[in-house]
Design a protein around this motif. Structure first.
Motif, PDB file in Angstrom:
ATOM      1  N   MET A 164      37.798  45.662  29.480  1.00  0.00           N
ATOM      2  CA  MET A 164      38.926  45.232  30.309  1.00  0.00           C
ATOM      3  C   MET A 164      38.551  43.959  31.055  1.00  0.00           C
ATOM      4  SD  MET A 164      40.972  47.338  33.271  1.00  0.00           S
ATOM      5  CE  MET A 164      39.729  47.070  34.550  1.00  0.00           C
ATOM      6  N   ASP A 165      39.453  42.978  31.071  1.00  0.00           N
ATOM      7  CA  ASP A 165      39.224  41.758  31.833  1.00  0.00           C
ATOM      8  C   ASP A 165      39.135  42.116  33.311  1.00  0.00           C
ATOM      9  OD1 ASP A 165      39.510  40.552  29.392  1.00  0.00           O
ATOM     10  OD2 ASP A 165      41.511  39.745  29.785  1.00  0.00           O
TER      11      ASP A 165
ATOM     12  N   ASP B 205      52.133  42.662  34.098  1.00  0.00           N
ATOM     13  CA  ASP B 205      50.679  42.680  33.924  1.00  0.00           C
ATOM     14  C   ASP B 205      49.991  42.041  35.130  1.00  0.00           C
ATOM     15  OD1 ASP B 205      50.868  43.859  31.455  1.00  0.00           O
ATOM     16  OD2 ASP B 205      50.451  42.032  30.315  1.00  0.00           O
ATOM     17  N   GLN B 206      48.722  42.428  35.328  1.00  0.00           N
ATOM     18  CA  GLN B 206      47.844  41.750  36.273  1.00  0.00           C
ATOM     19  C   GLN B 206      47.156  40.601  35.545  1.00  0.00           C
ATOM     20  OE1 GLN B 206      46.617  42.563  39.622  1.00  0.00           O
ATOM     21  NE2 GLN B 206      48.454  43.803  39.851  1.00  0.00           N
ATOM     22  N   VAL B 207      47.163  39.432  36.140  1.00  0.00           N
ATOM     23  CA  VAL B 207      46.501  38.283  35.528  1.00  0.00           C
ATOM     24  C   VAL B 207      45.359  37.807  36.419  1.00  0.00           C
ATOM     25  CG1 VAL B 207      48.443  37.450  34.175  1.00  0.00           C
ATOM     26  CG2 VAL B 207      48.228  36.750  36.562  1.00  0.00           C
TER      27      VAL B 207
ATOM     28  N   LEU C 172      42.803  33.326  32.636  1.00  0.00           N
ATOM     29  CA  LEU C 172      41.442  33.741  32.282  1.00  0.00           C
ATOM     30  C   LEU C 172      41.362  35.175  31.774  1.00  0.00           C
ATOM     31  CD1 LEU C 172      39.650  32.281  35.430  1.00  0.00           C
ATOM     32  CD2 LEU C 172      40.176  31.112  33.273  1.00  0.00           C
ATOM     33  N   GLY C 173      42.291  36.014  32.185  1.00  0.00           N
ATOM     34  CA  GLY C 173      42.222  37.418  31.795  1.00  0.00           C
ATOM     35  C   GLY C 173      43.514  38.128  32.123  1.00  0.00           C
ATOM     36  N   VAL C 174      43.697  39.308  31.540  1.00  0.00           N
ATOM     37  CA  VAL C 174      44.906  40.102  31.780  1.00  0.00           C
ATOM     38  C   VAL C 174      44.552  41.584  31.743  1.00  0.00           C
ATOM     39  CG1 VAL C 174      45.560  40.134  29.320  1.00  0.00           C
ATOM     40  CG2 VAL C 174      47.317  40.463  31.081  1.00  0.00           C
ATOM     41  N   GLN C 175      45.203  42.336  32.627  1.00  0.00           N
ATOM     42  CA  GLN C 175      45.148  43.800  32.592  1.00  0.00           C
ATOM     43  C   GLN C 175      46.579  44.272  32.384  1.00  0.00           C
ATOM     44  OE1 GLN C 175      43.353  45.018  36.276  1.00  0.00           O
ATOM     45  NE2 GLN C 175      41.408  44.017  35.835  1.00  0.00           N
ATOM     46  N   HIS C 176      46.819  44.967  31.275  1.00  0.00           N
ATOM     47  CA  HIS C 176      48.180  45.268  30.877  1.00  0.00           C
ATOM     48  C   HIS C 176      48.769  46.410  31.682  1.00  0.00           C
ATOM     49  CE1 HIS C 176      48.067  42.423  27.656  1.00  0.00           C
ATOM     50  NE2 HIS C 176      47.027  43.020  27.076  1.00  0.00           N
ATOM     51  N   ALA C 177      50.013  46.258  32.105  1.00  0.00           N
ATOM     52  CA  ALA C 177      50.699  47.291  32.880  1.00  0.00           C
ATOM     53  C   ALA C 177      50.867  48.562  32.072  1.00  0.00           C
ATOM     54  CB  ALA C 177      52.048  46.772  33.348  1.00  0.00           C
ATOM     55  N   GLU C 178      51.119  48.443  30.771  1.00  0.00           N
ATOM     56  CA  GLU C 178      51.289  49.629  29.926  1.00  0.00           C
ATOM     57  C   GLU C 178      50.014  50.467  29.891  1.00  0.00           C
ATOM     58  OE1 GLU C 178      52.580  48.610  26.060  1.00  0.00           O
ATOM     59  OE2 GLU C 178      54.567  47.925  26.706  1.00  0.00           O
TER      60      GLU C 178
END
Length: 321
Positions: free
Chosen positions: A124-125, A229-231, A311-317
């Motif tokens: 995970m980013d 999403d979290q970026v 730079l990165g993403v954490q997906h809401a799903e």
């Protein structure tokens, strides 16, 4: 103007809360900041004050599925961390961006609340920060390390249970966009970069557009950013009318993390649908920015310009699973 995350510290659903980052300003975070230590040059995680009980047993291969066995009645009393595997890589510092895996366990029930090995098999980013638990779990460890951290009841917000968090630091990611360069669009601000990647924005001799315009300066090949999403980003924001910079993660010295739904509409348009590794230029009218009210150093009815490195993403799903 400051772009802040919108995640709450209350624990309604642990996975959603933790993937939202538990971030916030140093005044409202329930995780202590170790930056005020006597030796400012020494790396110190907010969790490094104590060792996790040796009765907490962790098994499983690095970057693979983790099994956590807890003793009956186990209840951590303070923030604690133990390094189970010492990695051979560079030391992880605040402001770094990593691929990492996490297993979160409710200490009272032993139930797994989150396994990024299933939602993000390659890692995970993760933005390393003492002000969020994922970052604190790996800050000052080395790439290739595995740590186990303990959070007492209430540490993640009023009423939150105690948690155990196992973290694997897989690899370090760039802190500037490294996608393929794209030919700039005519009529938009021009952007130059210093050796670190920080942008300087020069405005054109033309009125600001009446609708938001988004253009890629670099196009990455990473994951797509979806709504909610979290970026993890580097960014600089400037006033279109005179070029004054009103906010910059580059000037603060580390990337920022927030939800795409927690920023102004024009910024959101610049993020959603883009890919990790991309660098985006967005010019927005005041209607997609801060409108008639303005905010802080942003005057009323001000058109804005941002340059954003994704730079990165954490997906809401993934958080909802």
């Amino acid at each position: 103007m400051r772009i802040r995350p919108i995640a709450s510290l209350s624990v309604a659903a642990a996975a959603v809360l933790l993937l939202a980052g538990c971030t916030g300003s140093s005044n409202d975070s329930s995780t202590p900041d170790a930056s005020g230590s006597a030796d400012a040059s020494a790396c110190q995680s907010a969790l490094s004050a104590g060792e996790v009980s040796s009765d907490v047993q962790v098994s499983g291969d690095f970057q693979g599925k983790v099994e956590v066995t807890l003793p009956d009645g186990y209840a951590p009393e303070g923030l604690e961390r133990t390094t189970l595997v010492e990695g051979p890589g560079e030391q992880v510092r605040s402001g770094d961006v990593l691929k990492a895996n996490f297993t979160l366990v409710d200490a009272s029930s032993g139930e797994v609340q989150l396994e990024t090995q299933t939602t993000a098999p390659d890692g995970m980013d993760t933005l390393i920060s003492s002000q969020q638990i994922f970052g604190a779990a790996l800050e000052c460890a080395t790439i290739g390390s595995r740590t186990v951290s303990a959070f007492p009841a209430g540490a993640l917000g009023e009423g939150s249970p105690a948690f155990i968090l196992v973290a694997d630091a897989i690899e370090e990611l760039p802190t500037r966009a490294e996608g393929t360069e794209v030919t700039p669009e005519e009529g938009l601000p021009t952007v130059t970069f210093d050796d670190s990647g920080a942008p300087t924005i020069t405005m054109p001799d033309a009125p600001a557009p009446t609708e938001t315009r988004v253009a890629n300066l670099r196009e990455g090949d990473g994951d797509v950013v979806n709504p909610g999403d979290q970026v993890i980003v580097q960014y600089t924001g400037a006033l279109y009318d005179d070029g004054t910079v009103f906010d910059s993660s580059w000037e603060r010295g580390e990337p920022a993390q927030f939800s795409t739904t927690g920023v102004v509409q024009g910024f959101r348009k610049a993020l959603e649908g883009q890919t990790v590794g991309s660098q985006v230029l967005v010019v927005m009218p005041a209607s997609d920015g801060y409108g008639e009210a303005g905010q802080g150093d942003i005057p009323a009815n001000a058109p804005l310009v941002f340059v954003v490195d994704i730079l990165g993403v954490q997906h809401a799903e993934a958080a909802a699973q």
